[in-house]
Motif scaffolding. Structure first.
Motif, PDB file in Angstrom:
ATOM      1  N   LEU A  43      54.581  -6.724 -18.126  1.00  8.70           N
ATOM      2  CA  LEU A  43      53.730  -5.691 -18.718  1.00  8.70           C
ATOM      3  C   LEU A  43      52.433  -6.320 -19.213  1.00  8.70           C
ATOM      4  O   LEU A  43      52.445  -7.349 -19.881  1.00  8.70           O
ATOM      5  CB  LEU A  43      54.467  -5.031 -19.892  1.00  8.70           C
ATOM      6  N   TYR A  44      51.317  -5.686 -18.880  1.00  3.20           N
ATOM      7  CA  TYR A  44      50.001  -6.137 -19.338  1.00  3.20           C
ATOM      8  C   TYR A  44      49.362  -4.974 -20.078  1.00  3.20           C
ATOM      9  O   TYR A  44      49.230  -3.876 -19.531  1.00  3.20           O
ATOM     10  CB  TYR A  44      49.151  -6.538 -18.134  1.00  3.20           C
ATOM     11  N   ILE A  45      48.993  -5.190 -21.335  1.00  2.23           N
ATOM     12  CA  ILE A  45      48.484  -4.094 -22.152  1.00  2.23           C
ATOM     13  C   ILE A  45      47.146  -4.451 -22.795  1.00  2.23           C
ATOM     14  O   ILE A  45      46.859  -5.611 -23.082  1.00  2.23           O
ATOM     15  CB  ILE A  45      49.487  -3.681 -23.256  1.00  2.23           C
ATOM     16  N   ILE A  46      46.329  -3.413 -23.000  1.00  2.00           N
ATOM     17  CA  ILE A  46      45.099  -3.563 -23.781  1.00  2.00           C
ATOM     18  C   ILE A  46      45.510  -3.627 -25.249  1.00  2.00           C
ATOM     19  O   ILE A  46      46.101  -2.679 -25.773  1.00  2.00           O
ATOM     20  CB  ILE A  46      44.142  -2.378 -23.546  1.00  2.00           C
ATOM     21  N   HIS A  47      45.204  -4.722 -25.911  1.00  2.79           N
ATOM     22  CA  HIS A  47      45.703  -4.941 -27.267  1.00  2.79           C
ATOM     23  C   HIS A  47      45.127  -3.966 -28.290  1.00  2.79           C
ATOM     24  O   HIS A  47      45.829  -3.523 -29.202  1.00  2.79           O
ATOM     25  CB  HIS A  47      45.396  -6.371 -27.712  1.00  2.79           C
ATOM     26  N   PHE A  48      43.833  -3.643 -28.149  1.00  9.25           N
ATOM     27  CA  PHE A  48      43.170  -2.818 -29.160  1.00  9.25           C
ATOM     28  C   PHE A  48      41.988  -2.123 -28.495  1.00  9.25           C
ATOM     29  O   PHE A  48      41.314  -2.724 -27.652  1.00  9.25           O
ATOM     30  CB  PHE A  48      42.683  -3.711 -30.319  1.00  9.25           C
ATOM     31  N   PRO A  49      41.715  -0.874 -28.822  1.00 12.75           N
ATOM     32  CA  PRO A  49      40.672  -0.125 -28.122  1.00 12.75           C
ATOM     33  C   PRO A  49      39.242  -0.410 -28.574  1.00 12.75           C
ATOM     34  O   PRO A  49      38.321   0.298 -28.173  1.00 12.75           O
ATOM     35  CB  PRO A  49      41.052   1.328 -28.413  1.00 12.75           C
ATOM     36  N   VAL A  50      39.061  -1.414 -29.414  1.00 13.74           N
ATOM     37  CA  VAL A  50      37.722  -1.778 -29.884  1.00 13.74           C
ATOM     38  C   VAL A  50      37.320  -3.096 -29.230  1.00 13.74           C
ATOM     39  O   VAL A  50      38.003  -4.115 -29.384  1.00 13.74           O
ATOM     40  CB  VAL A  50      37.685  -1.916 -31.411  1.00 13.74           C
ATOM     41  N   ALA A  51      36.213  -3.077 -28.485  1.00 16.78           N
ATOM     42  CA  ALA A  51      35.745  -4.278 -27.788  1.00 16.78           C
ATOM     43  C   ALA A  51      34.920  -5.169 -28.710  1.00 16.78           C
ATOM     44  O   ALA A  51      34.050  -4.696 -29.446  1.00 16.78           O
ATOM     45  CB  ALA A  51      34.914  -3.876 -26.571  1.00 16.78           C
ATOM     46  N   LEU A  52      35.210  -6.472 -28.655  1.00 17.56           N
ATOM     47  CA  LEU A  52      34.445  -7.470 -29.400  1.00 17.56           C
ATOM     48  C   LEU A  52      33.626  -8.318 -28.435  1.00 17.56           C
ATOM     49  O   LEU A  52      33.969  -8.442 -27.256  1.00 17.56           O
ATOM     50  CB  LEU A  52      35.395  -8.361 -30.212  1.00 17.56           C
ATOM     51  N   LYS A  53      32.572  -8.916 -28.947  1.00 17.43           N
ATOM     52  CA  LYS A  53      31.674  -9.708 -28.126  1.00 17.43           C
ATOM     53  C   LYS A  53      32.426 -10.861 -27.463  1.00 17.43           C
ATOM     54  O   LYS A  53      33.119 -11.628 -28.134  1.00 17.43           O
ATOM     55  CB  LYS A  53      30.529 -10.256 -28.980  1.00 17.43           C
ATOM     56  N   PRO A  54      32.297 -11.012 -26.141  1.00 20.68           N
ATOM     57  CA  PRO A  54      32.974 -12.117 -25.442  1.00 20.68           C
ATOM     58  C   PRO A  54      32.474 -13.474 -25.929  1.00 20.68           C
ATOM     59  O   PRO A  54      31.321 -13.625 -26.333  1.00 20.68           O
ATOM     60  CB  PRO A  54      32.594 -11.889 -23.972  1.00 20.68           C
ATOM     61  N   GLY A  55      33.359 -14.446 -25.865  1.00 19.09           N
ATOM     62  CA  GLY A  55      33.002 -15.792 -26.300  1.00 19.09           C
ATOM     63  C   GLY A  55      34.235 -16.580 -26.676  1.00 19.09           C
ATOM     64  O   GLY A  55      35.366 -16.173 -26.400  1.00 19.09           O
ATOM     65  N   GLU A  56      34.044 -17.705 -27.332  1.00 21.51           N
ATOM     66  CA  GLU A  56      35.150 -18.590 -27.694  1.00 21.51           C
ATOM     67  C   GLU A  56      35.934 -18.084 -28.909  1.00 21.51           C
ATOM     68  O   GLU A  56      37.106 -18.395 -29.077  1.00 21.51           O
ATOM     69  CB  GLU A  56      34.620 -19.999 -27.975  1.00 21.51           C
ATOM     70  N   GLU A  57      35.271 -17.301 -29.766  1.00 24.24           N
ATOM     71  CA  GLU A  57      35.909 -16.838 -30.995  1.00 24.24           C
ATOM     72  C   GLU A  57      36.761 -15.605 -30.752  1.00 24.24           C
ATOM     73  O   GLU A  57      36.331 -14.670 -30.070  1.00 24.24           O
ATOM     74  CB  GLU A  57      34.852 -16.512 -32.055  1.00 24.24           C
TER      75      GLU A  57
END
Length: 263
Positions: A57-71
């Motif tokens: 199973l692969y799921i979207i963890h949370f519906p709010v997108a955060l800026k891509p990067g290392e953090e």
């Protein structure tokens, strides 16, 4: 429910155990990877780390997108979350492609409200419905309306923090009461000669909710398996329903203010 193996059939024909102890392999797409072009690489990296060819199973963890990067939780100089602008429908299309590629058997979501679920379900050209919606769910937050909506759409509700929550500073509100110390649960547990944890788990199973019960303690894992050996009568289920306080242990306050914040 399949009574022999304690599993539920998903809307794509696959099965999920009603009580998760680690034999089922799910994976979550973190909020910094919601851009469509980042979805498959994120899953492939997880598969490499897990030494697996696919996940169940692969799921979207949370519906709010955060800026891509290392953090994992990118923030500005004032400590405020750095959001990204992503259409969740495009993210979902990328998950559908992962399923078609055989990298995951099933795809689903987590922490979605009913409006966000409807956005996916009403998407033109939808190929696969979410098989599940994984949300915080326990007697203090029984999620009855959301659960009813999910079931009406043939989406399996999956409960995390079903026993309250581990007291992890930074992710959990430590001022909230400890669920397993609730006197009502204690009384019901005593009546059935079970632990409060087993009562909390049995409550969910009888509601048709899949339960994620994380424990590293062999004694507790063995105790939790007693959940299949008895049934709560209607009056006990009603009493536990009455414990609802709409109380959330998990802290997603970093996302407050974002238009897709689900709570």
């Amino acid at each position: 429910m399949d009574p022999k193996s304690q599993r539920l059939r998903l809307n794509d024909g696959h099965f999920i155990p009603v009580l998760g102890f680690g034999t089922y392999a799910p994976e979550e797409l973190w909020a910094t990877f919601l851009r469509p072009e980042l979805v498959r690489p994120a899953l492939e990296k997880s598969l490499k780390n897990l030494q697996l060819d696919y996940v169940d199973l692969y799921i979207i963890h949370f519906p709010v997108a955060l800026k891509p990067g290392e953090e994992l939780l990118p923030t500005d100089e004032n400590g405020k979350a750095l959001f990204d602008t992503v259409d969740l429908c495009r993210t979902w299309e990328a998950l559908e492609k992962c399923k078609d590629a055989g990298l995951t058997k099933s795809i689903g979501v987590s922490n979605f409200n009913h409006q966000q679920l409807e956005r996916i379900l009403n998407k033109p050209g939808l190929k696969y419905k979410p098989v599940c919606n994984q949300v915080e769910c326990h007697p203090y937050l029984n999620q009855s309306k959301l659960l009813d909506f999910c079931k009406s759409k043939d989406i399996i509700p999956v409960a995390y923090s079903a026993l309250g929550s581990q007291r992890v500073k930074g992710w959990v509100n430590l001022n909230h009461p400890v669920l397993l110390e609730d006197p009502v649960l204690h009384a019901i547990a005593k009546k059935h000669k079970q632990t409060s944890a087993v009562i909390a788990l049995r409550y969910q199973l009888q509601r048709g909710v899949v339960v994620l019960a994380k424990s590293y303690n062999k004694k507790r894992i063995k105790e939790n398996l007693q959940v299949f050996n008895f049934e709560l009568p209607p009056e006990d289920m009603k009493t536990i329903d009455g414990l609802n306080q709409n109380l959330r242990y998990c802290d997603f306050s970093y996302a407050v203010g974002h238009p897709d914040y689900p709570f």
